[in-house]
Write a protein that holds these residues in place. Sequence first.
Motif, PDB file in Angstrom:
ATOM      1  N   TYR A 177      62.418  15.034  66.110  1.00 32.60           N
ATOM      2  CA  TYR A 177      61.795  16.371  65.860  1.00 32.60           C
ATOM      3  C   TYR A 177      60.258  16.010  65.741  1.00 32.60           C
ATOM      4  CZ  TYR A 177      66.403  18.251  65.754  1.00 32.60           C
ATOM      5  OH  TYR A 177      67.706  18.458  66.094  1.00 32.60           O
ATOM      6  N   PHE A 178      59.375  17.125  65.212  1.00 31.97           N
ATOM      7  CA  PHE A 178      57.946  16.990  64.968  1.00 31.97           C
ATOM      8  C   PHE A 178      57.529  17.960  64.067  1.00 31.97           C
ATOM      9  CE2 PHE A 178      53.743  18.810  66.707  1.00 31.97           C
ATOM     10  CZ  PHE A 178      53.057  17.644  66.060  1.00 31.97           C
ATOM     11  N   TYR A 179      56.866  17.368  63.017  1.00 31.16           N
ATOM     12  CA  TYR A 179      56.569  18.323  61.956  1.00 31.16           C
ATOM     13  C   TYR A 179      54.947  18.265  62.056  1.00 31.16           C
ATOM     14  CZ  TYR A 179      54.309  20.146  57.852  1.00 31.16           C
ATOM     15  OH  TYR A 179      53.823  20.843  56.835  1.00 31.16           O
ATOM     16  N   ALA A 180      54.207  19.469  62.566  1.00 33.11           N
ATOM     17  CA  ALA A 180      53.159  19.644  63.084  1.00 33.11           C
ATOM     18  C   ALA A 180      51.905  19.835  61.762  1.00 33.11           C
ATOM     19  CB  ALA A 180      52.877  20.966  63.917  1.00 33.11           C
ATOM     20  N   GLY A 181      52.276  19.729  60.896  1.00 29.20           N
ATOM     21  CA  GLY A 181      51.262  19.577  59.764  1.00 29.20           C
ATOM     22  C   GLY A 181      50.664  18.403  59.750  1.00 29.20           C
ATOM     23  N   ASP A 182      49.539  18.045  59.514  1.00 29.69           N
ATOM     24  CA  ASP A 182      48.706  16.788  59.588  1.00 29.69           C
ATOM     25  C   ASP A 182      47.430  16.687  59.176  1.00 29.69           C
ATOM     26  OD1 ASP A 182      48.636  13.966  60.346  1.00 29.69           O
ATOM     27  OD2 ASP A 182      47.828  14.636  62.491  1.00 29.69           O
ATOM     28  N   PRO A 183      47.380  16.971  57.880  1.00 30.28           N
ATOM     29  CA  PRO A 183      45.942  16.746  57.148  1.00 30.28           C
ATOM     30  C   PRO A 183      45.564  15.220  57.291  1.00 30.28           C
ATOM     31  CG  PRO A 183      47.996  16.922  55.421  1.00 30.28           C
ATOM     32  CD  PRO A 183      48.460  17.345  56.779  1.00 30.28           C
ATOM     33  N   CYS A 184      44.047  14.982  57.181  1.00 34.22           N
ATOM     34  CA  CYS A 184      43.938  13.550  57.448  1.00 34.22           C
ATOM     35  C   CYS A 184      44.521  12.607  56.334  1.00 34.22           C
ATOM     36  CB  CYS A 184      42.170  13.317  57.504  1.00 34.22           C
ATOM     37  SG  CYS A 184      41.637  14.276  58.751  1.00 34.22           S
TER      38      CYS A 184
ATOM     39  N   LYS B  65      46.093  23.664  67.479  1.00 34.30           N
ATOM     40  CA  LYS B  65      47.298  24.008  68.597  1.00 34.30           C
ATOM     41  C   LYS B  65      48.489  24.722  67.580  1.00 34.30           C
ATOM     42  CE  LYS B  65      50.403  22.335  72.225  1.00 34.30           C
ATOM     43  NZ  LYS B  65      50.696  21.243  72.889  1.00 34.30           N
ATOM     44  N   TYR B  66      48.505  24.081  66.359  1.00 34.85           N
ATOM     45  CA  TYR B  66      49.634  24.340  65.686  1.00 34.85           C
ATOM     46  C   TYR B  66      49.511  25.334  64.317  1.00 34.85           C
ATOM     47  CZ  TYR B  66      51.919  20.743  68.773  1.00 34.85           C
ATOM     48  OH  TYR B  66      52.442  20.062  69.657  1.00 34.85           O
ATOM     49  N   GLY B  67      48.188  25.425  64.096  1.00 32.86           N
ATOM     50  CA  GLY B  67      47.886  26.360  62.962  1.00 32.86           C
ATOM     51  C   GLY B  67      47.854  25.521  61.645  1.00 32.86           C
ATOM     52  N   THR B  68      47.569  25.899  60.684  1.00 33.55           N
ATOM     53  CA  THR B  68      47.467  25.263  59.258  1.00 33.55           C
ATOM     54  C   THR B  68      48.799  25.284  58.587  1.00 33.55           C
ATOM     55  OG1 THR B  68      46.714  27.340  58.290  1.00 33.55           O
ATOM     56  CG2 THR B  68      45.268  25.839  58.916  1.00 33.55           C
TER      57      THR B  68
END
Lengths: 471, 471
Positions: B133-140, B162-165
Motif C-alpha cells: 500500500y501507500f501512505y501519502a503523508g510525506d513531510p520532508c 496531489k494527496y493533501g496534507t
Amino acid sequence: MRYNKITDEIVAGLKNIVGPSNVVLDPEKLGVYAGDEVPEAEWKHLPEVVVKPENAEQVAEVIKLANREMIPVTPRGAGTGLAAGAVPMLGGIVLSLEKMNRILEIDKENLFMVVEPGVTTGEVQQRAQEEGYFYAGDPCSADSSFIGGNVATNAGGNKAVKYGTTSRHIYGMEVVTPTGEITTLGGKCVKSSTGYDLVHLLVGSEGTLGIVTKVYLKLLPRPLHNAVLLVPFADMQTAIDIVPKIMTNGGIIPTSIEFMDNLCIKSAEGYLNRTLPYGDAGAYIIIEVEAYTESQLEADFETIGNICLENGGLEVFVGDNKSSQEKIWKARRYLAEALRVTSPVYCMEDIVVPVSNIPRVLAEISQIAEKYSVKIPCFGHAGDGNIHACLLKGNMDDAAWYAVKEKVLDEMYTVTHTHGGKLSGEHGIGAKRKKFMARFTDPVQLKMIKAIKKALDPNLILNPDKVIDVD
Amino acid sequence: MRYNKITDEIVAGLKNIVGPSNVVLDPEKLGVYAGDEVPEAEWKHLPEVVVKPENAEQVAEVIKLANREMIPVTPRGAGTGLAAGAVPMLGGIVLSLEKMNRILEIDKENLFMVVEPGVTTGEVQQRAQEEGYFYAGDPCSADSSFIGGNVATNAGGNKAVKYGTTSRHIYGMEVVTPTGEITTLGGKCVKSSTGYDLVHLLVGSEGTLGIVTKVYLKLLPRPLHNAVLLVPFADMQTAIDIVPKIMTNGGIIPTSIEFMDNLCIKSAEGYLNRTLPYGDAGAYIIIEVEAYTESQLEADFETIGNICLENGGLEVFVGDNKSSQEKIWKARRYLAEALRVTSPVYCMEDIVVPVSNIPRVLAEISQIAEKYSVKIPCFGHAGDGNIHACLLKGNMDDAAWYAVKEKVLDEMYTVTHTHGGKLSGEHGIGAKRKKFMARFTDPVQLKMIKAIKKALDPNLILNPDKVIDVD
C-alpha cells in the motif's frame, strides 16, 4: 422556557433589516418552510416567520436581533434535507438563503469558485464544466440542493469514493457567527496550519455553529472520459469483497462504487417497467471510472471488469456512451422514487460502517426485517460503507407503523454500532436522529460537542433542538 | 501566576503513574527536551520534569494530576518541529510520546493502518509499502518526525499537491482530552455526518486541545511508477504560471510541484560542490508524477514536459530511474542543510499564499531583502503556495540580527497578508509565531479559537503559551 415568541415589534425589526418583501408571515406560504424531504408529519413544524436576507450584513442583523429577543433561528437551504435539519422544531425564525444565489467568482489561476450558499449544486457543477473545470461534490440531490446545505451536512454522494465528501472541496467560507458577527475563515490558500481548522468544524455542523454566507469551492481538472460498469453478483458478500480488490490489486480508486440489494433491483424493475439483467441476483454493483485520456479509461475499466469476473461477477455490462450509461444509472438513480411508489411513507436511514462490514450489517438488517415482517430494501455507496436502509410502511396502519419503526430503528442502530458504524454517513442528524446520538458518541465526545456549541452560541439561538440536546 | 511549580510530591505522583524509569529529572537529560529544530536560544526552555507514558491510560492520569496541581503540560513528539510548538515555555511537564511507538494494525479490507503517535512517519511509509500500500503523508522530516507531530501540525510536505496534507489521511484518533478523559473520535468509517467533525478540529491544533494516543491512517493503492522533471525558467513569474496550466490544460495533478529561487540554486551548487544545469536561471521547478501503469506515467510526463517547454521552460530534464531522480531531488532535499552551511543561524518562515500570488510575494520579499541588505533565499511547494523564506543571519552580530529579523519578519508578514496569505502553511504557529496570529486571524476568529480552547481546556493545562494567548 428559554425562547420568546415573535411579536409585532420583532416583525417590524425584521422588515427593517431585510425589507418587507423578504419577510413571510402568510400562514399558507409558511407551510412551505415547515419541513424538508423527511415525509413524516412528526418532522414538520411551522415557523412563526420566514426571512430571506440578501447579504451577509442582513443575516448578521437578523441573528443579533434574535439574540437580543431570544428567538430561535433555523437556517434553511433548498429544503431537500433528509434529517429534519432545516425544520423549525421550536418555531421562531426560518432564515432562508434562497435569495443569496449568485456565483461570485471563477478564479482560473487558483482553481476556485466562490459562491453564495443559495446556488444549487447542479449550477455549480454546470458552470464549472462550462469553464473547463470540474466540481467534484455530487450529492444525488444535486439538481435541487443548495451548496450551503451541502456544506451544512457535509453531503456525500456518488463520487465521494474518489473525491471525498463536500468537506474536501471547501477551503474557505464567509460565515455569520451565532452571535451575529461576520468573519471569513480560510480562503484560497490550499493549505494552512494557522490556528484551529474552523472551516472544517463548521462543515457538517448543520447550521448550529454559524450561517455560511459565502463558500470557496475547489475546482479540479475535468475528467474527459467516463465509463459505467454494471456487475451482478450472486450474493452481497461476494459483491462487497470486490471493493478493496479494485483498489489494491487494480490500483484504481473508481469515482463511484454503488450497490443495490435484490429488493432494490425488484423495485427498480417495477418502477422502470422492464426486466433487468440478472434480476434475481443477490446484488448489483455499479462502478463508474473517469479519466482524462481515453486510453487510461479503457485500461481502468478493463482492469476492473477482469477483477470482477475473476471474483464472482456474473457478467460485466459496460456503459461507454451516454445512452448505455444512462440506462445503467437509471436503475440506481430512480431508486428513491421507485421505493416511494412501492410505499409512499418510508423511513430512509443513512448508516455508515467500515466497508468490509457492509455484508454483515446487511445480513443482520435482513434478519430484523424478517423478525418484524417488514421490508427494508438497502442500497448505497459500497465504496465508502454508506448504507441507505429504507424501511417501508407499506399498508401498515399509522399506529403499527410507529411502533414497528421504533423497534426496527433501535435494532438497526444496535447492529450498526456493533460493527463500528456511525448514525449518518451524509444526511446528518438534524432533529430526526438526535435522540440516537448518545449511542454513537460517548459521554466524553458529547461533552466536547456541547462545550463547543455553548462556547460559540451562548444563547443557543442557532438551529436549536438539532444534532444534540445541549441543556 | 496561574501555574504551580513541580514539587517532590508531584514527582512521586508521576513516578507512580508511569513508573520511575519513565520520569526524567536529570538536568543534563532534560536539556534534550528544551527545544525543537528552531535554532535560536529564545525558543529553548527547560522542562521541570519529563514523563514518558506507555499507554493512553497513563497519559490520562498525568493530565488529571496536572489539572489537580495546575501544572502546564507540553506534549512532545520527535522534537523536529519548526515553530517551538513542543517547547515548554512555562516549564512544567514535558509529556514525551516516544515510548508509544507501535504499529497496531494493518487492515487490508478497509485500507487502514492504526498506529501509536510515536511511530516515525518514515516507518509508516515503509510498512505501508511492504504490505503493498501507500501512505501519502510525506513531510520532508519523514525519517525522523513522529506521526503524532504530523497530526498536531497538520504537516504538509512534497506530496500535498496531489494527496493533501496530513489532515486528509486521518479518519480517526484516540485522544486524551485536556481534562484527562480518553475517547475515540472517528474510526474506520470513510465518511460521517454524525455530529461535529472533532477529528479535524484536533488535527493541526498543536497539542492544545488533546493528546493523540492512537491514529487511524488511510492507506491508498501504491503508485508503481514515478518520474521527476527538473525545469529551469528565466524568472519566477513564468515558472509559477505553469502550475494552473499543468492542472487545467494538462488535466494532471502532479504529486509534487516544488520551486527554488536563484539564491537557493546557488546554495545547492555550493553545498553539492558541483555546477547545476542553468545555474543562473531565475527559478527551478521540480515536478514529480506518479502512476499505477508505465504508459500512464509516460503520457503524463510528456504532457507536462510539453506544457513547460511551450510556456517558457528552458529545458526539461527527466529523471525516470532512481539515480537520475535522486540527482534532481538532491538539490531540493538538502536545501535546508545547504542554507545552514551558508549561515548556521537563520529564521525559516513558512508562509502560504494563493498559488498565483507566489511571484508577487517573492518579488516583494526580494525588495525587503535589498532594503535591509540581507539574504532571504526562498523555496517551497509551488503547487500549494507554500513559501519557505529563509532569512540568513550570515556574519551579523546578535544585536543586529535580532533587530533586523524583527523588521524583516514584520514586513514579510505584511506582504503575505496583503496577498491573501496565512502565517503558516505546514509548520504551525507554536510559540514562535504566536505574536503574529492577531494579524492573520480577525478578532471574531480569535474569539472563536479562544472560546473553543477554554471550553475544552478550562484550566489551560495543555500546551499553554502556544498558538494564541488565551487570557
